[in-house]
Write a protein that holds these residues in place. Structure first.
Motif, short mmCIF file in Angstrom:
data_model
loop_
_atom_site.label_atom_id
_atom_site.label_comp_id
_atom_site.label_asym_id
_atom_site.label_seq_id
_atom_site.Cartn_x
_atom_site.Cartn_y
_atom_site.Cartn_z
N LEU A 13 20.61 -43.51 23.01
CA LEU A 13 20.94 -43.79 21.53
C LEU A 13 22.19 -43.94 21.05
CD1 LEU A 13 18.79 -44.36 19.09
CD2 LEU A 13 19.63 -41.82 18.38
N PHE A 14 23.03 -43.49 21.73
CA PHE A 14 24.46 -43.42 21.49
C PHE A 14 25.20 -44.27 22.51
CE2 PHE A 14 23.29 -39.88 18.96
CZ PHE A 14 23.80 -40.09 17.71
N SER A 15 24.43 -44.96 23.32
CA SER A 15 25.32 -45.90 24.40
C SER A 15 24.73 -47.19 24.47
CB SER A 15 25.37 -45.06 25.54
OG SER A 15 23.87 -44.73 26.25
N GLY A 16 24.28 -47.63 23.30
CA GLY A 16 23.75 -48.81 23.42
C GLY A 16 22.16 -49.09 23.40
N GLY A 17 21.38 -48.15 23.51
CA GLY A 17 20.10 -48.22 23.54
C GLY A 17 19.53 -48.88 25.01
N TYR A 18 18.14 -49.21 24.74
CA TYR A 18 17.76 -50.17 25.99
C TYR A 18 16.57 -51.04 25.56
CZ TYR A 18 14.68 -45.88 25.97
OH TYR A 18 14.03 -44.90 25.64
N VAL A 19 16.14 -52.13 26.23
CA VAL A 19 15.35 -52.93 25.95
C VAL A 19 14.09 -52.53 26.59
CG1 VAL A 19 14.55 -55.18 26.01
CG2 VAL A 19 17.06 -54.99 25.42
N ILE A 20 12.92 -52.74 25.83
CA ILE A 20 11.59 -52.28 26.74
C ILE A 20 10.60 -53.51 26.63
CG2 ILE A 20 11.71 -49.80 25.91
CD1 ILE A 20 9.81 -50.49 23.67
N SER A 21 9.70 -53.42 27.69
CA SER A 21 8.95 -54.47 28.00
C SER A 21 7.35 -54.17 27.05
CB SER A 21 8.52 -54.77 29.34
OG SER A 21 7.43 -55.70 29.37
N LEU B 96 14.77 -59.57 16.23
CA LEU B 96 15.54 -58.42 15.69
C LEU B 96 16.03 -57.69 17.17
CD1 LEU B 96 13.89 -57.22 12.53
CD2 LEU B 96 16.04 -58.67 12.83
N SER B 97 16.61 -58.46 18.16
CA SER B 97 16.71 -57.61 19.54
C SER B 97 17.66 -56.52 19.22
CB SER B 97 17.58 -58.87 20.31
OG SER B 97 18.83 -59.27 19.54
N ALA B 98 18.65 -56.48 18.38
CA ALA B 98 19.59 -55.40 18.20
C ALA B 98 18.67 -53.99 17.93
CB ALA B 98 20.72 -55.47 17.27
N LEU B 99 17.75 -54.08 16.83
CA LEU B 99 16.89 -52.91 16.64
C LEU B 99 16.10 -52.65 17.79
CD1 LEU B 99 15.80 -51.16 14.35
CD2 LEU B 99 14.24 -53.22 13.49
N MET B 100 15.51 -53.76 18.34
CA MET B 100 14.70 -53.06 19.47
C MET B 100 15.15 -52.21 20.45
SD MET B 100 12.79 -56.79 20.51
CE MET B 100 11.88 -55.86 21.95
N ARG B 101 16.47 -52.24 20.49
CA ARG B 101 17.21 -51.36 21.50
C ARG B 101 17.15 -50.15 21.38
NH1 ARG B 101 19.85 -54.41 25.47
NH2 ARG B 101 21.22 -52.59 26.26
N TYR B 102 16.93 -49.60 20.00
CA TYR B 102 17.09 -48.29 19.36
C TYR B 102 15.75 -47.85 18.95
CZ TYR B 102 22.13 -49.34 19.35
OH TYR B 102 23.41 -49.45 19.67
N ILE B 103 14.82 -48.75 19.11
CA ILE B 103 13.47 -48.05 18.78
C ILE B 103 12.90 -47.08 19.54
CG2 ILE B 103 11.11 -48.75 18.23
CD1 ILE B 103 12.04 -51.35 17.24
N PRO C 38 14.28 -44.95 21.99
CA PRO C 38 14.82 -43.72 21.93
C PRO C 38 15.14 -42.73 20.61
CG PRO C 38 16.43 -45.18 21.97
CD PRO C 38 15.32 -45.96 22.28
N ALA C 39 15.01 -43.51 19.69
CA ALA C 39 15.07 -42.73 18.40
C ALA C 39 13.58 -42.12 18.07
CB ALA C 39 15.18 -44.21 17.14
N LEU C 40 12.59 -43.18 18.22
CA LEU C 40 11.17 -42.49 18.08
C LEU C 40 11.07 -41.43 19.20
CD1 LEU C 40 8.82 -45.40 17.07
CD2 LEU C 40 9.62 -43.19 15.63
N THR C 41 11.52 -41.29 20.33
CA THR C 41 11.29 -40.30 21.37
C THR C 41 11.98 -38.94 20.75
OG1 THR C 41 11.27 -41.77 23.26
CG2 THR C 41 11.69 -39.44 23.62
N LEU C 42 13.40 -39.25 20.34
CA LEU C 42 13.78 -38.01 19.71
C LEU C 42 13.04 -37.30 18.47
CD1 LEU C 42 17.56 -38.97 19.98
CD2 LEU C 42 16.50 -37.12 21.15
#
Length: 310
Positions: free
Chosen positions: A103-111, A177-184, A186-190
């Motif tokens: 979450l604090f290192s740029g997130g990641y993109v999921i398929s 909203l690619s920037a938002l996708m990277r954090y969705i 990990p955020a919901l997991t936490l």
């Protein structure tokens, strides 16, 4: 179907379901690069291994005492549940720390195309299994099935977390909203891990208390006390003291009955049988020792202070 057979059959069926979705979740999480799906899959895999152990523990509870365990196998149930809760708690904290760092290192993109249908199917199946286990645990009065139902509730919540992450990511992808996708993800997991940790910690504390021989709930203690004093009044005894501990489904009871005058042994044996039947009616998993005494000076030399008064 007998209680033992029915309980073990349910555990075997849920093992196969859990193992299948565990493998499916882990494989799909690697393809979709989703930690929420990985959490769901690993949870199911670990859970399936513990369900296998649950079947063994249940079979032990129905066995007769032997030379190795002359006081029975009741302690195996809370011991197993402590190990299970501890393992799941460690797994949750490990994956949680990974999601936090992401979450604090740029997130990641999921398929989303891979993960969304898997998350949806997992959520539906987990919810159905949870409902069945909860009903069967209530019918059979089984702590193991009750623990399994809680585990499947957590699995249902994890599947819901994955499903929500996929849905939000899918919506975000439609609106670029690619920037938002990277954090969705990990955020919901936490977010769901923060909900899970208190539940797992509560179970760990409860089962640890049972393993250490803690007293049962106050309602159970009151019920045992009422049974004892019903016989005190009926047979004109001086008083009765009841001590109890609970290990899993097994209720261990020690009852001291103080006499006003000496009575024939056969009469006391008959009364003891009446009390045991009353206790067994209250709990079919009750193991009780009933001691009648006229001279209570010896009681001071027993291990009563180490027991919890009911």
């Amino acid at each position: 179907m007998q209680t033992k057979t029915r309980e073990i059959t349910i555990l075997r069926i849920t093992t196969f379901v859990c193992l299948f979705f565990g493998i499916l979740g882990v494989v799909a999480s690697q393809l979709a690069q989703s930690r929420s799906l990985l959490l769901d899959g690993l949870y199911s895999l670990i859970q399936s291994l513990f369900i296998l152990g649950s079947g063994y523990v249940v079979s032990l509870l129905f066995k007769s005492d032997d030379a190795r365990f002359p006081f029975g196998f009741a302690a195996f149930e809370p011991f197993f549940l402590v190990m299970r809760s501890l393992t799941l708690l460690i797994m949750v904290l490990t994956i949680g720390s990974s999601a936090f760092l992401s979450l604090f290192s740029g997130g990641y993109v999921i398929s989303v195309d891979i993960a969304l249908p898997i998350a949806g199917l997992s959520f539906v199946v987990c919810a159905v299994v949870y409902a069945i286990l909860k009903r069967e645990a209530k019918i059979l009065k089984s702590p193991v099935l009750r623990s399994e139902s809680k585990a499947w509730l957590l699995d249902t919540l994890l599947s819901l977390a994955s499903l929500l992450a996929m849905l939000v990511a899918y919506i975000a992808s439609k609106y670029s909203l690619s920037a938002l996708m990277r954090y969705i993800d990990p955020a919901l997991t936490l977010a769901f891990l923060f909900c899970m940790i208190p539940l797992l910690a509560k179970d760990l504390i409860q089962y640890s208390k049972e393993l250490l021989g803690a007293a049962p709930a106050r309602s159970t203690q009151s019920a045992l006390e009422k049974i004892a004093y019903k016989f005190v009044r009926r047979h004109d005894f001086l008083k009765a003291e009841v001590y109890a501990s609970k290990q899993g489904r097994t209720l261990n009871v020690l009852m001291y009955v103080y006499l006003k005058e000496e009575r024939p042994l056969l009469q006391l044996d008959a009364i003891r049988l009446e009390i045991l039947k009353a206790l067994y009616t209250y709990s079919s998993w009750c193991e009780a020792d009933i001691i009648f005494t006229l001279d209570d000076r010896w009681v001071d030399y027993t291990a009563i202070p180490s027991l919890q008064h009911a």
